[in-house]
Scaffold this motif. Structure first.
Motif, PDB file in Angstrom:
ATOM      1  N   ASP A  83      43.255  32.673  39.610  1.00 47.31           N
ATOM      2  CA  ASP A  83      41.832  32.997  39.578  1.00 47.31           C
ATOM      3  C   ASP A  83      41.599  34.506  39.611  1.00 47.31           C
ATOM      4  OD1 ASP A  83      41.733  30.279  39.851  1.00 47.31           O
ATOM      5  OD2 ASP A  83      40.861  30.287  41.855  1.00 47.31           O
ATOM      6  N   ALA A  84      40.546  34.939  38.953  1.00 40.79           N
ATOM      7  CA  ALA A  84      40.102  36.332  39.087  1.00 40.79           C
ATOM      8  C   ALA A  84      39.509  36.462  40.489  1.00 40.79           C
ATOM      9  CB  ALA A  84      39.065  36.658  38.031  1.00 40.79           C
ATOM     10  N   VAL A  85      39.992  37.444  41.229  1.00 41.12           N
ATOM     11  CA  VAL A  85      39.590  37.601  42.621  1.00 41.12           C
ATOM     12  C   VAL A  85      39.078  39.014  42.847  1.00 41.12           C
ATOM     13  CG1 VAL A  85      40.475  37.681  44.990  1.00 41.12           C
ATOM     14  CG2 VAL A  85      41.193  35.861  43.468  1.00 41.12           C
ATOM     15  N   ASN A  86      37.933  39.099  43.501  1.00 40.82           N
ATOM     16  CA  ASN A  86      37.416  40.393  43.922  1.00 40.82           C
ATOM     17  C   ASN A  86      38.085  40.717  45.258  1.00 40.82           C
ATOM     18  OD1 ASN A  86      35.919  42.455  45.159  1.00 40.82           O
ATOM     19  ND2 ASN A  86      34.016  41.814  44.182  1.00 40.82           N
ATOM     20  N   PRO A  87      38.869  41.817  45.320  1.00 40.93           N
ATOM     21  CA  PRO A  87      39.587  42.116  46.565  1.00 40.93           C
ATOM     22  C   PRO A  87      38.677  42.417  47.750  1.00 40.93           C
ATOM     23  CG  PRO A  87      39.871  43.890  44.962  1.00 40.93           C
ATOM     24  CD  PRO A  87      39.129  42.790  44.272  1.00 40.93           C
TER      25      PRO A  87
END
Length: 140
Positions: A83-87
């Motif tokens: 998944d694309a994850v916002n850190p």
């Protein structure tokens, strides 16, 4: 069903060369990658987040290696979350980690084995493409 080559060596070579082109020191992360495999998929995956924003080239190298693993595993019929994850969003990180921990044990084992081999190939190519004084000393 016979043995199938997933071109890990070619993938590793490309990863090393791309990382070296962006930042000549980034390929040195390959040794850390190889060591991190032993700690599990979720820790390996999370390392790109730790580096994000402060060592962008290294972060990208880790993420591209994870992306390559996910693609290889997909070809092998094992679905690895990516998944694309916002850190900066804790919930995103928790959700992705939970997906990795929920993988069937057999899939985890296969993914770890493939990641180990991929990282071994990355280390090999890193050694071959080292530049500078250390590389000269190794070759002599």
């Amino acid at each position: 069903m016979g043995w199938k080559s997933y071109e890990l060596d070619r993938i590793a070579q490309k990863l090393v060369l791309d990382a070296r082109e962006r930042d000549p020191k980034s390929p040195n992360q390959s040794y850390k990658m190889r060591m991190a495999v032993a700690y599990g998929l979720e820790r390996f995956w999370g390392e790109h987040l730790r580096l994000k924003g402060r060592e962008e080239a290294k972060s990208r190298y880790w993420k591209e290696t994870w992306d390559a693993l996910q693609k290889v595993m997909d070809k092998a019929g094992v679905k690895i979350p990516n998944d694309a994850v916002n850190p900066n969003k804790v919930q995103d990180i928790q959700d992705m980690s939970a997906k990795l921990w929920k993988l069937p044990l057999e899939d985890q084992r296969v993914a770890i084995a493939v990641l180990t081999q991929l990282c071994d190939c990355i280390v090999w190519w890193t050694q071959r493409y080292k530049t500078g004084r250390l590389a000269d000393e190794i070759d002599s």
